[in-house]
Design a protein around this motif. Sequence first.
Motif, mmCIF file in Angstrom:
data_model
loop_
_atom_site.group_PDB
_atom_site.id
_atom_site.type_symbol
_atom_site.label_atom_id
_atom_site.label_comp_id
_atom_site.label_asym_id
_atom_site.label_seq_id
_atom_site.Cartn_x
_atom_site.Cartn_y
_atom_site.Cartn_z
ATOM 1 N N CYS A 63 9.426 -9.441 1.124
ATOM 2 C CA CYS A 63 8.770 -9.876 2.357
ATOM 3 C C CYS A 63 7.317 -9.405 2.382
ATOM 4 O O CYS A 63 6.409 -10.180 2.711
ATOM 5 C CB CYS A 63 9.514 -9.334 3.578
ATOM 6 S SG CYS A 63 11.158 -10.038 3.840
ATOM 7 N N TYR A 64 7.094 -8.150 2.031
ATOM 8 C CA TYR A 64 5.739 -7.618 2.043
ATOM 9 C C TYR A 64 4.856 -8.351 1.036
ATOM 10 O O TYR A 64 3.706 -8.702 1.335
ATOM 11 C CB TYR A 64 5.754 -6.127 1.729
ATOM 12 C CG TYR A 64 4.395 -5.473 1.848
ATOM 13 C CD1 TYR A 64 3.949 -4.988 3.068
ATOM 14 C CD2 TYR A 64 3.556 -5.360 0.741
ATOM 15 C CE1 TYR A 64 2.694 -4.403 3.192
ATOM 16 C CE2 TYR A 64 2.312 -4.774 0.841
ATOM 17 C CZ TYR A 64 1.881 -4.298 2.068
ATOM 18 O OH TYR A 64 0.627 -3.732 2.181
ATOM 19 N N ALA A 65 5.389 -8.583 -0.156
ATOM 20 C CA ALA A 65 4.610 -9.267 -1.191
ATOM 21 C C ALA A 65 4.264 -10.686 -0.778
ATOM 22 O O ALA A 65 3.195 -11.207 -1.118
ATOM 23 C CB ALA A 65 5.383 -9.279 -2.507
ATOM 24 N N SER A 66 5.148 -11.331 -0.045
ATOM 25 C CA SER A 66 4.878 -12.685 0.434
ATOM 26 C C SER A 66 3.809 -12.692 1.518
ATOM 27 O O SER A 66 2.916 -13.543 1.517
ATOM 28 C CB SER A 66 6.167 -13.309 0.969
ATOM 29 O OG SER A 66 5.908 -14.540 1.624
ATOM 30 N N LEU A 67 3.902 -11.742 2.433
ATOM 31 C CA LEU A 67 2.983 -11.716 3.577
ATOM 32 C C LEU A 67 1.649 -11.054 3.258
ATOM 33 O O LEU A 67 0.658 -11.312 3.936
ATOM 34 C CB LEU A 67 3.648 -10.982 4.746
ATOM 35 C CG LEU A 67 4.941 -11.601 5.271
ATOM 36 C CD1 LEU A 67 5.553 -10.725 6.356
ATOM 37 C CD2 LEU A 67 4.689 -13.000 5.807
ATOM 38 N N HIS A 68 1.615 -10.207 2.228
ATOM 39 C CA HIS A 68 0.378 -9.484 1.871
ATOM 40 C C HIS A 68 0.167 -9.552 0.364
ATOM 41 O O HIS A 68 0.011 -8.529 -0.309
ATOM 42 C CB HIS A 68 0.469 -8.025 2.334
ATOM 43 C CG HIS A 68 0.727 -7.861 3.797
ATOM 44 N ND1 HIS A 68 -0.252 -8.009 4.750
ATOM 45 C CD2 HIS A 68 1.883 -7.596 4.467
ATOM 46 C CE1 HIS A 68 0.273 -7.815 5.958
ATOM 47 N NE2 HIS A 68 1.554 -7.572 5.812
ATOM 48 N N SER A 69 0.162 -10.746 -0.165
ATOM 49 C CA SER A 69 0.084 -10.924 -1.620
ATOM 50 C C SER A 69 -1.198 -10.358 -2.214
ATOM 51 O O SER A 69 -1.229 -9.995 -3.400
ATOM 52 C CB SER A 69 0.204 -12.410 -1.969
ATOM 53 O OG SER A 69 -0.834 -13.162 -1.353
ATOM 54 N N GLU A 70 -2.243 -10.254 -1.425
ATOM 55 C CA GLU A 70 -3.501 -9.722 -1.938
ATOM 56 C C GLU A 70 -3.401 -8.231 -2.263
ATOM 57 O O GLU A 70 -4.249 -7.682 -2.973
ATOM 58 C CB GLU A 70 -4.627 -9.960 -0.917
ATOM 59 C CG GLU A 70 -4.614 -9.067 0.325
ATOM 60 C CD GLU A 70 -3.582 -9.474 1.371
ATOM 61 O OE1 GLU A 70 -3.470 -8.772 2.388
ATOM 62 O OE2 GLU A 70 -2.896 -10.506 1.160
ATOM 63 N N LYS A 71 -2.348 -7.577 -1.772
ATOM 64 C CA LYS A 71 -2.179 -6.141 -1.996
ATOM 65 C C LYS A 71 -1.156 -5.828 -3.091
ATOM 66 O O LYS A 71 -0.922 -4.660 -3.395
ATOM 67 C CB LYS A 71 -1.758 -5.460 -0.695
ATOM 68 C CG LYS A 71 -2.791 -5.567 0.426
ATOM 69 C CD LYS A 71 -2.319 -4.844 1.671
ATOM 70 C CE LYS A 71 -3.359 -4.941 2.790
ATOM 71 N NZ LYS A 71 -2.921 -4.230 4.009
ATOM 72 N N VAL A 72 -0.526 -6.855 -3.648
ATOM 73 C CA VAL A 72 0.520 -6.640 -4.649
ATOM 74 C C VAL A 72 0.154 -7.410 -5.918
ATOM 75 O O VAL A 72 0.091 -8.637 -5.912
ATOM 76 C CB VAL A 72 1.890 -7.126 -4.127
ATOM 77 C CG1 VAL A 72 2.974 -6.861 -5.169
ATOM 78 C CG2 VAL A 72 2.238 -6.435 -2.809
#
Length: 215
Positions: free
Chosen positions: A7-16
């Motif tokens: 979920c985090y990678a989908s919503l904040h892909s610029e950070k992963v």
Amino acid sequence: GGVLSLCYASLHSEKVSALATVVTPVDFQTPDNLLSHWSQLLDIDLVADSMGNIPGPMLSSMFKSLRPGKLLMEKYLDLVDSLDKLDEGDRRRRITMFLAMERWISDSPDQSGQAFREFVKGCYQQNLLVKGRFRVGGRRVELSSLPMPVLNIFASQDHLVPPDASRVLAGLIPEENYQELEIDTGHIGMFVSRSALTKMPAAVSSWLQETVEAK
């Protein structure tokens, strides 16, 4: 943890820049998912409203009841049988490791009632994650939009996250971004068995190195 990471990678892909998931469910309604079958009968609103936070010991008891013969009796018999084949020093080490494992398995913290409610309803009961309709903070989690390399590791004998529940991720993200690794062990064995601890860290390390070099 794997679901939250997706979920985090989908919503904040610029950070992963790269994501490795381990025994992570994506399709929560595969035919062999006993937890999913149970959850369909659960009045999650009543549970969360009555208890507030969900007691960790209650969750532990629920997980053990999925395989009562194995988890409540057989493993203790296996321990006794294994001790007969060892010398005194190895017996002590075997018992110490077994007790440490028992303590770790039983050390289950309470879970936030509201987070538990949203997770069970959205994932287990409605299967929204694999459908691209699961929401976190009002934002939709779209796994098909994951732009980073993903290594998906799952266990062939997992009774909590059946392999098909995890393997489905391959069809949701771009093929060039996806790799998977199946290890012949169970859910807990992925983190404690000798074979898994030989294969998994090395595979993750190698994959991360390849990912860095590719960039």
